[in-house]
Write an enzyme that holds these catalytic residues in place. Structure first.
Site, PDB file in Angstrom:
ATOM      1  N   HIS A  99     -18.739 -28.801  -8.082  1.00  0.00           N
ATOM      2  CA  HIS A  99     -19.890 -29.544  -7.539  1.00  0.00           C
ATOM      3  C   HIS A  99     -20.538 -28.783  -6.394  1.00  0.00           C
ATOM      4  CE1 HIS A  99     -17.482 -31.108  -4.104  1.00  0.00           C
ATOM      5  NE2 HIS A  99     -16.495 -31.190  -4.992  1.00  0.00           N
ATOM      6  N   ASP A 101     -22.338 -30.154  -3.808  1.00  0.00           N
ATOM      7  CA  ASP A 101     -22.503 -30.884  -2.548  1.00  0.00           C
ATOM      8  C   ASP A 101     -21.193 -30.803  -1.769  1.00  0.00           C
ATOM      9  OD1 ASP A 101     -21.152 -32.443  -4.434  1.00  0.00           O
ATOM     10  OD2 ASP A 101     -21.801 -34.331  -3.554  1.00  0.00           O
ATOM     11  N   ASP A 131     -13.616 -26.810  -1.154  1.00  0.00           N
ATOM     12  CA  ASP A 131     -14.167 -27.958  -1.889  1.00  0.00           C
ATOM     13  C   ASP A 131     -15.690 -27.998  -1.736  1.00  0.00           C
ATOM     14  OD1 ASP A 131     -14.298 -30.388  -3.279  1.00  0.00           O
ATOM     15  OD2 ASP A 131     -14.192 -31.522  -1.420  1.00  0.00           O
ATOM     16  N   GLU A 165     -21.102 -35.227  -6.272  1.00  0.00           N
ATOM     17  CA  GLU A 165     -19.720 -35.625  -6.502  1.00  0.00           C
ATOM     18  C   GLU A 165     -19.099 -36.310  -5.293  1.00  0.00           C
ATOM     19  OE1 GLU A 165     -15.332 -35.282  -6.611  1.00  0.00           O
ATOM     20  OE2 GLU A 165     -16.724 -34.411  -5.167  1.00  0.00           O
ATOM     21  N   GLU A 166     -19.520 -35.911  -4.092  1.00  0.00           N
ATOM     22  CA  GLU A 166     -18.831 -36.359  -2.880  1.00  0.00           C
ATOM     23  C   GLU A 166     -19.147 -37.794  -2.474  1.00  0.00           C
ATOM     24  OE1 GLU A 166     -16.434 -35.078  -1.671  1.00  0.00           O
ATOM     25  OE2 GLU A 166     -16.484 -32.891  -1.714  1.00  0.00           O
ATOM     26  N   HIS A 410     -11.482 -31.165   2.719  1.00  0.00           N
ATOM     27  CA  HIS A 410     -12.221 -32.163   3.508  1.00  0.00           C
ATOM     28  C   HIS A 410     -11.910 -32.075   5.005  1.00  0.00           C
ATOM     29  CE1 HIS A 410     -13.540 -35.269   0.224  1.00  0.00           C
ATOM     30  NE2 HIS A 410     -13.742 -34.019  -0.149  1.00  0.00           N
TER      31      HIS A 410
END
Length: 729
Positions: A99, A101, A131, A165-166, A410
């Site tokens: 992804h 984003d 990520d 996605e986030e 994250h």
């Protein structure tokens, strides 16, 4: 094309190109933060960099074979589907989930600028390196390299770079919209690898998430007159305690959580607490507790939400029964007719996923990981990966993996390791795309072995299981040829294939077990990743595989032997010959389950089965590898011709039966022995009885057909295995 040729053609990851692309992408990360309504990502900023890299190799420019589709459902928020065509229609493998984003980052909390790539030794630092922008750059480099080399692959390779996605507050932007539009339907034809986890290991389970808010209403009053207040904070704490007690009672640790390796069971806990404010001497009249439920995928999200609401309803109806705090703490003011109350609300929930551990995608991913990382240790997390459950429910074979670091996922000061990306990049990806060659080849080999060898096996079992003749009387079968003649006369050619249904039906499962166990044994025994096994290690690996397959072979062999031997066990009543009749494999299984002790009955003869499979497979794989290396003049046996493979396979099969044949006789007589009136008390009693009544010769009944079977059957098996594996590329 073989995997080794693919690896050689692709080469290693181009570090300079990878870091250059990642630098550009991380430089956009400030505009990729996803936290609406304040921060809405602009994924097309990443799309443009990926297109700059891949478009020169596309059909659009005429510079290469890549088929590129830029799909946008919201301005500036595109998805990108990139396809490298294979040579065979319908064969496909895909990489999805990269992804474009990222989660938010506050530069004041970081030790370095989160929105630009910085390099500290092996560390590539910046928001999105783990990520998931690092994966975007990695898969882009893969597709570019494919287009540059123009490899002829049987499977079409598809990469899907996705938006949104986030955060799911805005829907209809990313993979959910692509699925709804049918743009990913053809990916159901092969394994779909979701590239968005970490630590280079398969992630086989994720958690569901239920965000909840518990609003508590009491009565505000001065803290010096606490008897006139309903303390919303106290009510909230006691109510939450009761809700949690009930939750953990109704949703305890599930047995499958250990199978999947979840670090924690399902949990419910508060994470935020708020109230309107006021003075230190004011008892608050309301507050809101917020938190989430993290649910392992073996429980249903809707069931949990229903239960939570039932808990709150019960507490509201029985609020006087709730524990209080101190002599004046209360939740009902009777003189004012005021009751405290709870209101439960939910934000959007999502379900977890348990990947299919029997799918070819999982086996391929495990073998890829083992051969490139050196070990495989699948894990599960109660963290949530949005969208995966929906894909699985839509019929995709979803498996997940990733190559960043879970420790920085994250997190502030996020980074990945360049060495990790280099180690697993093309090698791992193309072993994942190998489409379970070992499993498929083993299945074809097993089927070939059965078709060629089953008639010999039928005669072997008939000779092994025929009753010892009475004194002065000839045996039912004078020998192998007599058994063949009698079988053809009484049952026709089909009689030679009796009982083949059960082993044929379990060939795939048998080889799936063999594939998995041998993979684990190889990983344990190898001196380093990818190193060839020595002959001694092949023997050990074969023995380990023999242990595992015995538990599948035992019931299969029991069913097969019962069907093959029932005419040999016929009872002569004088006027007619009466045999125990089975209608087929399922009929055998039903009768055994019903009248021979249930499931235990199907495992009759497990001990001699183990005593056959463990040394037999050890000998067979050891001899096979030794002969191949002898004929090849070294450890590289990839160039051996079919004639050499036939010789090695046939002699390897002969070594199996030559080393364990008496054990096979014991297994057969135990498995066909009458349950109600058994002739033998166990394996050792059968051994002693046969030795006493028939001598050593009795332990080799049917040896001729067995050896006659072993050479062509195992030659067919190993040849079919090697040819199939080679043809799969």
């Amino acid at each position: 094309m073989t995997t080794s040729n693919v690896k050689q053609a692709l080469g290693d990851l181009n570090k300079e190109s990878f870091v250059s692309l990642l630098t550009k992408i991380i430089g956009e990360s400030k505009f990729l933060q996803n936290n609406p309504p304040e921060l809405i990502p602009e994924e097309d900023r990443v799309v443009n960099h990926v297109l700059d890299c891949l478009r020169p190799y596309s059909t659009e420019t005429g510079g290469g074979p890549l088929v590129i589709n830029h799909v946008t459902y919201f301005p500036g928020r595109g998805n990108l589907i990139v396809e490298y065509p294979g040579t065979e229609p319908g064969k496909i493998l895909s990489f999805v989930g990269m992804h474009m984003d990222v989660v938010t980052a506050n530069p004041n909390d970081w030790d370095f600028d989160p929105f630009s790539l910085s390099i500290d030794g092996d560390k590539l630092r910046g928001r999105g390196t783990t990520d998931c922008l690092g994966h975007v750059a990695l898969v882009t480099e893969l597709m570019k390299r494919l287009a540059e080399t123009k490899l002829k692959l049987k499977s079409t390779v598809v990469a899907v770079f996705i938006a949104n996605e986030e955060n799911s507050a805005i829907s209809g932007v990313g993979v959910d919209a692509l699925v709804k539009a049918g743009l990913l339907d053809k990916l159901k034809g092969g394994p779909l690898f979701w590239i968005d986890t970490a630590d280079k290991q398969p992630c086989i389970g994720t958690g569901g998430m239920i965000p909840w808010k518990l609003h508590v209403t009491g009565k505000l009053f001065h803290s010096g007159l606490a008897h006139k207040a309903i303390n919303a904070l106290e009510l909230g704490m006691e109510a939450l305690k009761e809700i949690q007690i009930r939750f953990y009672k109704d949703f305890p640790p599930h047995p499958n959580e250990q199978v999947y390796g979840f670090a924690t069971p399902s949990t419910m806990k508060p994470t935020q607490w708020s109230y309107p404010g006021g003075g230190i001497n004011q008892i608050p009249g309301e507050c809101t507790i917020s938190g989430d439920v993290r649910l392992t995928p073996f429980y249903n999200v809707k069931d949990v939400m229903t239960k939570l609401q039932e808990y709150v309803d019960y507490i509201n109806e029985n609020i006087s029964k709730l524990d209080t705090r101190g002599p004046v703490s209360k939740y009902i003011l009777h003189d004012e007719n005021i009751r405290g109350s709870l209101t439960l609300t939910f934000d959007e929930a999502m379900s977890g996923v348990a990947c299919d551990l029997d799918s070819r995608g999982f086996h391929v991913l495990c073998k890829a990981t083992e051969e490139t990382v050196g070990h495989v240790k699948p894990y599960s997390i109660t963290g949530s990966l949005p969208l995966i459950r929906e894909l699985k429910d839509e019929g995709f074979d979803v498996q997940t993996s990733g190559y960043g670091l879970m420790a920085t996922y994250h997190a502030k000061n996020e980074y990945c390791l360049l060495s990790d990306m280099c180690e697993v990049s093309f090698c791992c990806i193309f072993k994942m795309g190998d489409v379970a060659k070992d499993l498929a080849s083993g299945t074809v080999g097993g089927a070939a072995q059965l078709i060629v060898g089953h008639p010999f096996d039928t005669i072997k079992v008939k000779l092994q299981s025929q009753p010892a003749p009475l004194p002065g009387q000839p045996p039912k079968f004078a020998g192998a040829m007599d058994a063949v003649k009698q079988t053809l006369a009484a049952e026709g050619p089909r009689g030679l294939y009796k009982g083949m249904g059960a082993p044929l039906a379990t060939v795939a499962a048998f080889n799936a077990v063999l594939f998995t166990v041998r993979g684990q044994m190889e990983a344990f025994l190898r001196s380093e990743p990818g190193a060839p096994l020595t002959i001694k290690q092949q023997v050990i690996a074969g023995a380990g595989a023999g242990v595992a397959v015995s538990f599948l072979a035992c019931p299969t062999e029991l069913i097969k032997c019962r069907l093959q031997a029932q005419s040999a066990l016929a009872v002569d009543t004088g006027s007619a010959t009466v045999a125990v009749k089975y209608g087929g494999p399922m009929d055998v299984a039903r009768q055994v389950l019903r009248s021979e002790g249930g499931a235990r009955g199907l495992f009759k003869g497990l001990v001699p089965t183990l005593a056959r499979e463990v040394p037999g497979n050890a000998a067979m794989f050891g001899v096979y590898e030794a002969l191949k290396q002898y004929m090849a003049g070294g450890t590289d046996t990839s160039k051996l011709g079919r004639g050499s493979l036939i010789v090695a396979g046939g002699l390897a099969g002969a070594s199996f039966w030559g080393s364990v044949y008496p054990t096979d006789v014991i297994k057969s007589v135990i498995q066909v022995d009458d349950y109600k009136n058994p002739k033998y008390k166990g394996s050792m009693h059968a051994f002693r009885s046969i030795l006493a009544t028939e001598g050593v010769k009795g332990l080799y009944k049917g040896f001729g057909p067995a050896m006659a079977r072993s050479i062509p059957a195992n030659a067919a098996c190993f040849l079919a295995y090697e040819v199939t594996r080679s043809s799969l590329g």
